[in-house]
Design a protein around this motif. Structure first.
Motif: not given
Length: 308
Positions: A116-144
């Motif tokens: 569910e970090i993907i949900h958190v990434q989507n919420v806060f990606g918008k708050i911080f206007n992270a841009g398209t370079e922030f994937a919002r798919d959990g790929s920063e982690f090795d396992r979800l």
């Protein structure tokens, strides 16, 4: 959330308590600046280890980062001759920056968190206007991890339990007869986590806590924070399911869901935001990775105005 998974967790804990499995060795590292307890847990037979909820030191006034807290963990791991297989997060913390990438680079291991970090990434990606370079798919982690997922720490069985409410992505980790609850519960004399961050839900929190408190009463619980309840002079971060059931001041046995929700919502309305929420979430939603340097070689964090 599946009762089947809870039954599996209970069987694992009872098996260890009955001598049919190995109890993990737990070493805690408490950072008083953020009131955070980090853990190194290892299998005494294989010396295989896991690190949970590490801290990257950050001085908000100067913007300076240091790694003293993480270096204590590194020193312990090397002194004890441990091999790190996992670097785990219970959730995307709002009160401290994660040292997970630094520890992974120094000690190895897979970096993991709940799906569910993907949900958190989507919420806060918008708050911080992270841009398209922030994937919002959990790929920063090795396992979800999903609810009920199993993994190994040496020869010890471990599993993840989804316990949303504080955030949508909270996990508790069951390792042998020990459970690492993240921010879901505090010591019995202090209570429970807040549930007013974006995506938080006090009703979900109550049900997650009830799920954890359905585990065997002798289950060891290791908490992520302690703030010293009124009248207590020492920091503590270990308790049991039985102690929480009988004496947690906010959610002991007999407390009804609606009463808890009313209490939690009213209390949360009086709380200010954690002082490190803005830098913490920006870093932790990226798996602890710092922003890339800009053209002048410096890294920058954003402060969204009137957004939280």
């Amino acid at each position: 959330m599946s009762d089947h998974h809870l039954a599996q967790a209970s069987a694992l804990i009872c098996g260890v308590r009955a001598g049919r499995g190995t109890a993990p060795i737990v070493e805690s590292f408490f950072d008083e600046a953020t009131n955070t307890a980090s853990y190194v847990i290892h299998d005494p037979a294989t010396r295989s280890a896991v690190i949970i909820d590490s801290v990257l030191d950050f001085d908000v006034a100067s913007g300076r980062i240091s790694r003293k807290s993480a270096d204590k963990i590194i020193s312990y791991v090397k002194t004890e001759g441990l091999t790190v297989g996992w670097v785990l997060e219970t959730h995307a913390h709002a009160d401290h920056l994660s040292a997970a990438p630094y520890l992974k680079a120094e000690l190895g291991g897979q970096l993991a968190i709940g799906r569910e970090i993907i949900h958190v990434q989507n919420v806060f990606g918008k708050i911080f206007n992270a841009g398209t370079e922030f994937a919002r798919d959990g790929s920063e982690f090795d396992r979800l991890f999903d609810d009920g997922d199993h993994f190994m720490v040496g020869d010890m069985q471990a599993m993840a339990l989804h316990v949303p409410g504080h955030t949508p992505a909270d996990l508790a980790y069951v390792i042998g007869d020990a459970v690492f609850t993240g921010d879901t519960l505090f010591m019995p004399d202090y209570g429970t986590a807040r549930a007013d961050f974006p995506g938080g839900d006090s009703r979900q929190l109550f049900r997650s806590i009830r799920r954890l408190l359905s585990l065997p009463p002798e289950t060891r619980l290791f908490l992520c924070h302690d703030y010293k309840a009124v009248g207590r002079e020492q920091f503590v971060w270990e308790t049991t399911v039985g102690a929480q059931r009988s004496s947690n001041v906010q959610v002991h046995e007999g407390v009804l869901e609606d009463d808890f929700v009313a209490m939690r919502n009213a209390r949360d309305a009086t709380l200010s935001m954690p002082k490190l929420i803005i830098p913490s979430i920006q870093v932790n939603m990226r798996g602890g990775h710092l922003p890339d340097p800009e053209s002048n070689g410096a890294r920058f964090l954003k402060i969204p105005l009137d957004a939280l």
